[in-house]
Design a protein around this motif. Structure first.
Motif, mmCIF file in Angstrom:
data_model
loop_
_atom_site.group_PDB
_atom_site.id
_atom_site.type_symbol
_atom_site.label_atom_id
_atom_site.label_comp_id
_atom_site.label_asym_id
_atom_site.label_seq_id
_atom_site.Cartn_x
_atom_site.Cartn_y
_atom_site.Cartn_z
ATOM 1 N N MET A 30 -18.231 -6.927 -13.116
ATOM 2 C CA MET A 30 -18.807 -5.737 -12.492
ATOM 3 C C MET A 30 -17.806 -5.262 -11.447
ATOM 4 O O MET A 30 -17.360 -6.056 -10.615
ATOM 5 N N VAL A 31 -17.479 -3.995 -11.512
ATOM 6 C CA VAL A 31 -16.539 -3.456 -10.520
ATOM 7 C C VAL A 31 -17.368 -2.724 -9.463
ATOM 8 O O VAL A 31 -17.813 -1.596 -9.671
ATOM 9 N N GLY A 32 -17.624 -3.404 -8.366
ATOM 10 C CA GLY A 32 -18.473 -2.836 -7.311
ATOM 11 C C GLY A 32 -17.736 -1.826 -6.459
ATOM 12 O O GLY A 32 -16.517 -1.637 -6.603
ATOM 13 N N LEU A 33 -18.466 -1.184 -5.581
ATOM 14 C CA LEU A 33 -17.898 -0.163 -4.698
ATOM 15 C C LEU A 33 -16.643 -0.685 -3.988
ATOM 16 O O LEU A 33 -16.672 -1.757 -3.393
ATOM 17 N N ALA A 34 -15.572 0.048 -4.080
ATOM 18 C CA ALA A 34 -14.303 -0.226 -3.388
ATOM 19 C C ALA A 34 -13.538 -1.421 -3.962
ATOM 20 O O ALA A 34 -12.504 -1.793 -3.423
ATOM 21 N N GLU A 35 -14.022 -1.989 -5.052
ATOM 22 C CA GLU A 35 -13.363 -3.181 -5.590
ATOM 23 C C GLU A 35 -12.219 -2.831 -6.554
ATOM 24 O O GLU A 35 -12.275 -1.822 -7.256
ATOM 25 N N GLY A 86 -9.105 -0.275 -2.215
ATOM 26 C CA GLY A 86 -9.762 0.288 -3.381
ATOM 27 C C GLY A 86 -10.808 1.331 -3.061
ATOM 28 O O GLY A 86 -11.280 2.044 -3.939
ATOM 29 N N LYS A 87 -11.158 1.438 -1.809
ATOM 30 C CA LYS A 87 -12.195 2.395 -1.401
ATOM 31 C C LYS A 87 -11.728 3.845 -1.564
ATOM 32 O O LYS A 87 -12.514 4.744 -1.785
ATOM 33 N N PHE A 88 -10.413 4.043 -1.444
ATOM 34 C CA PHE A 88 -9.886 5.409 -1.359
ATOM 35 C C PHE A 88 -8.959 5.736 -2.532
ATOM 36 O O PHE A 88 -8.173 4.897 -2.964
ATOM 37 N N ALA A 89 -9.017 6.998 -2.955
ATOM 38 C CA ALA A 89 -8.166 7.418 -4.075
ATOM 39 C C ALA A 89 -6.691 7.302 -3.730
ATOM 40 O O ALA A 89 -5.875 6.895 -4.559
ATOM 41 N N ASP A 90 -6.324 7.643 -2.493
ATOM 42 C CA ASP A 90 -4.892 7.691 -2.173
ATOM 43 C C ASP A 90 -4.272 6.303 -2.018
ATOM 44 O O ASP A 90 -3.059 6.168 -2.088
ATOM 45 N N THR A 91 -5.082 5.274 -1.812
ATOM 46 C CA THR A 91 -4.530 3.915 -1.723
ATOM 47 C C THR A 91 -4.961 3.052 -2.917
ATOM 48 O O THR A 91 -4.240 2.139 -3.313
ATOM 49 N N GLY A 92 -6.130 3.348 -3.476
ATOM 50 C CA GLY A 92 -6.714 2.488 -4.510
ATOM 51 C C GLY A 92 -5.930 2.448 -5.797
ATOM 52 O O GLY A 92 -5.730 1.378 -6.386
ATOM 53 N N ILE A 93 -5.453 3.612 -6.248
ATOM 54 C CA ILE A 93 -4.754 3.643 -7.538
ATOM 55 C C ILE A 93 -3.384 2.974 -7.399
ATOM 56 O O ILE A 93 -2.963 2.196 -8.264
ATOM 57 N N GLU A 94 -2.709 3.259 -6.291
ATOM 58 C CA GLU A 94 -1.404 2.607 -6.063
ATOM 59 C C GLU A 94 -1.564 1.086 -6.018
ATOM 60 O O GLU A 94 -0.753 0.349 -6.569
ATOM 61 N N GLU A 95 -2.625 0.639 -5.354
ATOM 62 C CA GLU A 95 -2.850 -0.803 -5.237
ATOM 63 C C GLU A 95 -3.206 -1.414 -6.598
ATOM 64 O O GLU A 95 -2.772 -2.512 -6.929
ATOM 65 N N LEU A 96 -3.984 -0.670 -7.388
ATOM 66 C CA LEU A 96 -4.315 -1.139 -8.739
ATOM 67 C C LEU A 96 -3.034 -1.330 -9.554
ATOM 68 O O LEU A 96 -2.830 -2.371 -10.205
ATOM 69 N N VAL A 97 -2.167 -0.318 -9.518
ATOM 70 C CA VAL A 97 -0.915 -0.385 -10.285
ATOM 71 C C VAL A 97 -0.059 -1.542 -9.775
ATOM 72 O O VAL A 97 0.533 -2.292 -10.565
ATOM 73 N N ARG A 98 -0.002 -1.680 -8.447
ATOM 74 C CA ARG A 98 0.811 -2.766 -7.874
ATOM 75 C C ARG A 98 0.307 -4.132 -8.359
ATOM 76 O O ARG A 98 1.090 -4.978 -8.773
ATOM 77 N N GLN A 99 -1.009 -4.319 -8.345
ATOM 78 C CA GLN A 99 -1.558 -5.611 -8.790
ATOM 79 C C GLN A 99 -1.349 -5.823 -10.286
ATOM 80 O O GLN A 99 -1.103 -6.943 -10.741
#
Lengths: 190, 290
Positions: A30-35, A86-99
């Motif tokens: 389950m991908v919860g809020l900001a996760e 992960g809460k925010f679009a401007d940091t969440g996608i970059e962090e997803l790609v980085r991981q």
């Protein structure tokens, strides 16, 4: 595609998060809020009840590294903790790609799909003053474009609540709404 | 479009089996919010009259959320340790959780979803009341907690009609509650108000229930309608307990000005709200065990 990418900001941030799971049997996540969830191997990701939030799924079909982020808001606020990127679009996608890269994914092979971004009050062609969903989608579009990540499909906007699922095994991305039931949005493997 | 339903609001309340009840003790606790002469120990005495509610309040007081260093073993002690206002909120939570945590098929709400949306709205409405300083915080919490109670009563009568109501609302470009009124003859806010009157809920609690989708129509104006409206909107936007009706409701833009809340602050309010809601989730598991 990698050589023309922006300066690779997402590569610079040191990892504060455990490496992606290597999975032989499919995990139900389950991908919860900001996760942010990243798996190397088999997994089924579920975002339950997306309103103005946006669920973003990504898959590198060759390395079998898959990931998902549940974005709540467009722009990071001052003092954002590193575990809340992960809460925010401007940091969440970059962090997803980085991981995902840290888990072995190649950004040039990644396929992306997303769903959500509804607004309370967008009814009868009127644009609501409560436009969080639209602002989320706008920032997500900008970030994905800047990262040169191709969007395979999106089901976004309107006033509908959505449940989003993605299987890393088949690559299938499925969206459930009250009107349409479960419908396949795309495959991130084809 | 079919003729509005011939079932009246009275029928909904009198003919719905398994309708939730509000114990006399819970009602009395709620009323005590309005009395400046309420003494802390009176709350404990009244909660103690309802055994099931007492057990739940003590479980909540001892839940990880409050992080007590030692066990709270009695209601009077819980009032001393947590304060009267917190115990009153816990009593409201204990009184509503058993029936709000059940699924509502008529609105496509799985188990716990109605509870999440109700508690989430209560939490957001209370935060907005505190921020605006225009509404009593406990009133906003209680009214937010009960704002969708009409759905509990209507769910059985809606049955399989939800999809048709959603389709009609989208086709005609109208909010979901308006489509309810056209098809059923009333909406869930009217049913909720009717049920609340039957329970003898305080008048200002009823205002938040009745006008949470149209706060600008609340006459005479009461800020609780705006607090619950905006609280419910934030809860829907964050997808907390989202049902088949989704986000298909009108947004009353004037609520920002009426509450004195800046639009540009809404993102940080929403971010803080979700953090707070996640912390409270530890409390829900204690309740499920009670």
């Amino acid at each position: 595609m990698t050589e023309s990418m922006p300066s690779g900001a997402f590569l610079k941030r040191p990892s504060a998060i455990a490496p992606a799971l290597k999975q032989e049997q499919a995990l139900d996540l389950m991908v919860g809020l900001a996760e942010i969830q990243v798996v190397s191997g088999l997994a089924k990701f579920t975002f339950a009840g997306l309103g103005s939030c946006v669920g973003v799924c990504a898959l590198d079909p060759e390395s079998n590294v898959a990931g998902a982020v549940h974005i709540m808001l467009p722009k990071s606020l001052s003092g954002t903790a590193s575990d809340m990127l992960g809460k925010f679009a401007d940091t969440g996608i970059e962090e997803l790609v980085r991981q995902m890269q840290a888990a072995g994914a190649d950004v040039s092979r990644m396929q992306v799909a997303y769903a959500g971004g509804a607004n309370v009050g967008d009814i009868g062609g009127k644009t609501s003053a409560c436009d969080l969903g639209s602002r989320n989608l706008e920032t997500i579009t900008q970030v994905l474009r800047a990262l040169r990540l191709p969007v395979k499909a999106a089901d976004a906007g309107g006033t509908t609540g959505r449940t989003l699922r993605m299987s890393s095994q088949t690559g299938d991305v499925v969206v459930r709404t009250i009107r349409m039931g479960e419908a396949k949005l795309c495959s991130l493997r084809s | 479009m079919s003729k509005p339903n011939s079932i009246t609001l009275d029928d909904i309340v009198s003919r719905t089996s398994d309708l939730p009840t509000f114990s006399a003790a819970a009602l009395e606790v709620m009323r005590m919010a309005d009395s400046s002469t309420s003494r802390a120990q009176d709350i404990a005495r009244i909660v103690a009259q309802d055994q099931a509610m007492s057990v739940r309040v003590l479980r909540l007081a001892n839940s990880a959320f409050y992080g007590m260093s030692r066990k709270v073993s009695s209601l009077p002690e819980s009032v001393v340790v947590l304060g009267m206002r917190t115990v009153k909120n816990l009593a409201m939570v204990a009184a509503t959780y058993p029936w709000m945590s059940k699924p509502l098929q008529g609105y496509d709400l799985a188990p716990m979803q109605m509870w999440h949306h109700s508690f989430g709205t209560a939490l957001a409405a209370q935060t907005l009341a505190a921020r605006s300083r225009k509404c009593d915080e406990q009133l906003a919490f209680t009214s937010g907690l009960l704002h969708d109670v009409g759905k509990v009563a209507l769910s059985l009568w809606i049955g399989e009609k939800l999809k048709a109501i959603v389709y009609y609302a989208e086709r005609e470009g109208m909010p979901f509650d308006e489509a309810e009124r056209r098809i059923l003859g009333y909406d869930h806010t009217e049913v909720g108000e009717h049920l609340g009157k039957n329970w003898n809920l305080p008048e200002d609690v009823l205002l938040g229930i009745r006008w949470h989708h149209q706060p600008e129509l609340c006459e005479p104006y009461h800020p609780v309608a705006d607090c619950v409206h905006l609280g419910s909107t934030i809860s829907m936007a964050m997808g907390i307990g989202l049902g088949g009706d989704g986000l298909h409701y009108a947004f009353s833009e004037g609520c920002y000005a009426r509450l004195g809340i800046r639009v540009e602050d809404m993102d940080s309010i929403s971010a803080d709200y979700v953090d707070a809601f996640k912390k409270y989730e530890t409390m829900f598991s204690a309740m499920a065990a009670a």
